[in-house]
Design an enzyme around this catalytic site. Structure first.
Site, PDB file in Angstrom:
ATOM      1  N   PRO A   1      51.625  45.185  40.073  1.00  0.00           N
ATOM      2  CA  PRO A   1      51.152  46.323  39.263  1.00  0.00           C
ATOM      3  C   PRO A   1      49.887  46.935  39.545  1.00  0.00           C
ATOM      4  CG  PRO A   1      50.972  44.403  37.764  1.00  0.00           C
ATOM      5  CD  PRO A   1      51.640  43.943  39.071  1.00  0.00           C
ATOM      6  N   CYS A   2      49.525  47.231  40.703  1.00  0.00           N
ATOM      7  CA  CYS A   2      48.260  47.940  40.881  1.00  0.00           C
ATOM      8  C   CYS A   2      47.879  49.056  39.946  1.00  0.00           C
ATOM      9  CB  CYS A   2      48.207  48.392  42.082  1.00  0.00           C
ATOM     10  SG  CYS A   2      49.227  49.565  42.951  1.00  0.00           S
TER      11      CYS A   2
END
Length: 226
Positions: free
Chosen positions: A192-193
């Site tokens: 989940p950048c």
């Protein structure tokens, strides 16, 4: 001809080994000449398979999820796990990018990505906020692995600044480099950048299709924005 030597090659032993492509040929020759029993043969074939995969020789399986809230998503799977999640505009573009990144043969297979597709569907409908999937990150540098490992510790509904993420990996002055590593994340959403923000709380950047609009949509879905 002389008597073939007994089949007891060192590369059958358990443990990490690094071998080159030329070594693989020698392994096969040794296997064929040694008249192995079934157990030795199976172990030998497994070791050869590991050697080939370590050198980037193998198969990449892919398919597309045609409709999601952020548009079509292409998934690529190696034998180790998910290798890529792409927001590519077309199958041709995706395959071209995979061809440059991997020296694998590429085959389309819906079956191979079914579990990934199912978990992503649950995520987009709000039924899932974590993923239970195996990832193939062999192409990453140690720094990239550190950054992506740290961002995976940020739960859905929460965010972190690039500078704070840099501190967490022991590189407090590397906030810009952290942002660049996140921008090269090969498996967005699952890694989940999008949960990393600028120091002032603004969205910062996002390299996926739609840019910060997609980032905002993902954070809104998770209850971390708006």
């Amino acid at each position: 001809m002389g008597e073939a030597k007994k089949h007891n090659p060192s590369w059958l032993e358990d443990g990490d080994m690094t071998v080159g492509v030329d070594d693989v040929t020698a392994m096969l020759d040794e296997l064929y000449l040694s008249e192995p029993d079934e157990d030795s043969s199976n172990r030998a074939l497994a070791r050869v398979s590991e050697a080939l995969q370590a050198r980037g020789v193998g198969t990449l399986y892919y398919d597309v999820i045609p409709e999601t809230p952020v548009g079509p998503i292409y998934i690529a799977m190696s034998e180790r796990g998910i290798a890529d999640l792409g927001f590519d505009d077309s199958e041709e573009e995706f395959l071209k990018r995979m061809g440059k990144r991997y020296r694998f043969s590429i085959q389309r297979s819906r079956k191979r990505i079914e579990e990934v597709a199912g978990q992503l569907s649950d995520y987009f409908t709000g039924e899932r906020d974590t993923f239970n999937l195996t990832l193939d990150l062999r192409k990453l540098t140690p720094f990239q692995n550190a950054v992506l490992g740290a961002i995976q510790e940020i739960p859905a509904g929460k965010t972190i600044s690039y500078s704070e993420l840099a501190k967490r990996i022991g590189k407090p002055k590397a906030a810009r480099a952290v942002g660049q590593a996140l921008g090269r994340n090969p498996i967005p959403i699952i890694i989940p950048c999008h949960r990393a923000l600028a120091a002032d709380g603004s969205l910062g950047g996002y390299s996926g299709r739609g840019g910060v609009r997609t980032k905002q949509a993902l954070l809104t879905l998770e209850g971390a924005w708006g």
